[in-house]
Design an enzyme around this catalytic site. Sequence first.
Site, PDB file in Angstrom:
ATOM      1  N   ARG A   1      28.884  34.625  -4.795  1.00 36.06           N
ATOM      2  CA  ARG A   1      27.557  34.446  -5.245  1.00 36.06           C
ATOM      3  C   ARG A   1      26.741  33.950  -4.419  1.00 36.06           C
ATOM      4  O   ARG A   1      26.929  33.526  -3.395  1.00 36.06           O
ATOM      5  CB  ARG A   1      27.763  33.324  -6.510  1.00 36.06           C
ATOM      6  CG  ARG A   1      28.142  31.855  -5.958  1.00 36.06           C
ATOM      7  CD  ARG A   1      28.030  30.967  -7.039  1.00 36.06           C
ATOM      8  NE  ARG A   1      28.512  29.773  -6.487  1.00 36.06           N
ATOM      9  CZ  ARG A   1      28.241  28.292  -7.076  1.00 36.06           C
ATOM     10  NH1 ARG A   1      27.856  28.372  -8.303  1.00 36.06           N
ATOM     11  NH2 ARG A   1      28.814  27.439  -6.621  1.00 36.06           N
TER      12      ARG A   1
ATOM     13  N   GLN B   1      29.961  20.887  -4.420  1.00 39.67           N
ATOM     14  CA  GLN B   1      30.587  19.616  -4.305  1.00 39.67           C
ATOM     15  C   GLN B   1      31.493  19.561  -2.981  1.00 39.67           C
ATOM     16  O   GLN B   1      31.510  18.815  -1.995  1.00 39.67           O
ATOM     17  CB  GLN B   1      31.765  19.387  -5.303  1.00 39.67           C
ATOM     18  CG  GLN B   1      30.882  18.781  -6.961  1.00 39.67           C
ATOM     19  CD  GLN B   1      30.586  20.142  -7.628  1.00 39.67           C
ATOM     20  OE1 GLN B   1      30.429  21.222  -7.279  1.00 39.67           O
ATOM     21  NE2 GLN B   1      30.431  19.607  -9.197  1.00 39.67           N
TER      22      GLN B   1
ATOM     23  N   THR C   1      -3.970  -5.222   0.098  1.00 37.42           N
ATOM     24  CA  THR C   1      -3.376  -3.923   0.361  1.00 37.42           C
ATOM     25  C   THR C   1      -4.169  -3.074   1.123  1.00 37.42           C
ATOM     26  O   THR C   1      -3.642  -2.409   2.037  1.00 37.42           O
ATOM     27  CB  THR C   1      -2.878  -3.066  -1.190  1.00 37.42           C
ATOM     28  OG1 THR C   1      -4.102  -2.953  -1.774  1.00 37.42           O
ATOM     29  CG2 THR C   1      -2.123  -3.983  -2.165  1.00 37.42           C
TER      30      THR C   1
ATOM     31  N   LYS D   1       0.889  -1.112  -0.023  1.00 36.27           N
ATOM     32  CA  LYS D   1       0.081   0.050   0.045  1.00 36.27           C
ATOM     33  C   LYS D   1       0.785   1.259   0.090  1.00 36.27           C
ATOM     34  O   LYS D   1       1.922   1.197   0.761  1.00 36.27           O
ATOM     35  CB  LYS D   1      -0.849   0.055   1.169  1.00 36.27           C
ATOM     36  CG  LYS D   1      -2.367   0.853   1.103  1.00 36.27           C
ATOM     37  CD  LYS D   1      -3.127   0.355  -0.065  1.00 36.27           C
ATOM     38  CE  LYS D   1      -4.355   0.732   0.037  1.00 36.27           C
ATOM     39  NZ  LYS D   1      -5.273   0.089  -0.907  1.00 36.27           N
TER      40      LYS D   1
ATOM     41  N   HIS E   1      19.073  28.608  -8.766  1.00 37.84           N
ATOM     42  CA  HIS E   1      20.020  29.833  -9.494  1.00 37.84           C
ATOM     43  C   HIS E   1      19.451  31.079  -9.157  1.00 37.84           C
ATOM     44  O   HIS E   1      18.106  31.102  -9.541  1.00 37.84           O
ATOM     45  CB  HIS E   1      20.195  29.440 -10.882  1.00 37.84           C
ATOM     46  CG  HIS E   1      21.126  28.316 -11.255  1.00 37.84           C
ATOM     47  ND1 HIS E   1      22.228  28.263 -10.885  1.00 37.84           N
ATOM     48  CD2 HIS E   1      20.846  26.925 -11.671  1.00 37.84           C
ATOM     49  CE1 HIS E   1      22.842  27.039 -11.213  1.00 37.84           C
ATOM     50  NE2 HIS E   1      21.801  26.432 -11.963  1.00 37.84           N
TER      51      HIS E   1
END
Length: 333
Positions: free
Chosen positions: A198, A266, A67, A22, A294
Amino acid sequence: MSKVYEPEGEGLSYLSHARYGKDKVRVFRVVRDGPWHNVVEYNVTALVEGEIETSYTEADNSVVVATDSIKNITYYLAKTSPHVLHPERFALHLGTHLVSKYAHLKKAFITIEQLRWQRIPVAQGEGQDPKPHSHAFYRDGEDKRTVEAEIDASAGKDQIVARVTAGIKDLLVLKTTGSAFESFVRDEYTTLVEVNDRIFSTAIDLQYRFAPLRIPRPEDGEGKVFDLKLEGEQAKGTPWDGDAVWEAARGVTLEVFALDESASVQATLYKMAQRIVAEQPHVQSVSYNLPNKHYVPVDMKYIGIDNTSPPKAEVFVPLSAPSGLISATVSRK
């Protein structure tokens, strides 16, 4: 009488895998302790595997736990389980009950997504500091706590092993400085400008995988009653201590994001994951998915205004797509 469809090429294929259950079971639970109420809201998926092949290959429904029954079991344990306020524990209880009650089921896969509810702070009188209200709540964010638990009884009902992964989903963060992206590959396809300052924004998706956990055979044989009886240092850092591990992992994620002078998404991701592995001895691996959100500075040179160089960039256009997607897994040696 209608003709039964008989597929051609019966000997050319076999059932190599089967799982069912389910999905999207919505649960809201109120736990009352006198005037003090606690609440949780879950989206639950409960799937099972086992000796169910004939339901596919021979239309034999005698091996199928409906289910709808799995949904009802989820609601039954939401009502009766003492662990319902703790998603890792509740997932372990639900999965253990499924594989313990039904002899032919060998594995259960429980996924829980917990939505946020926070107590409303209310001043108790003039000049008093606000205090959390006993039974009034508000949603203070769209991020979700997640749990995935595999309860494996394939080696026997008295040798159950749980494999739990927990984490965070859709935790939206942003900082307006302390992030750069420079010295990347430049060739004929490169249009991106290098920047030493930034906006850094992402919707954090974090998963941390615990070491396998041994589940003793339930005392009632069915798992309606369930307790690992882990306490103190024995429980610390395990899935049974999931609330503390989640809070610590969330705190590390936010702290590193805020404080790191980020050379790239990263590099920041790696620092987050390293800390969680270092601080949580029962966590075997940490995975992040970090999609870039962005924010592009608006070019106003046409009217003689500098809004693109880092110190002067103040007006931005949020862009939802396309976006970078940075992911990695850091594992314990």
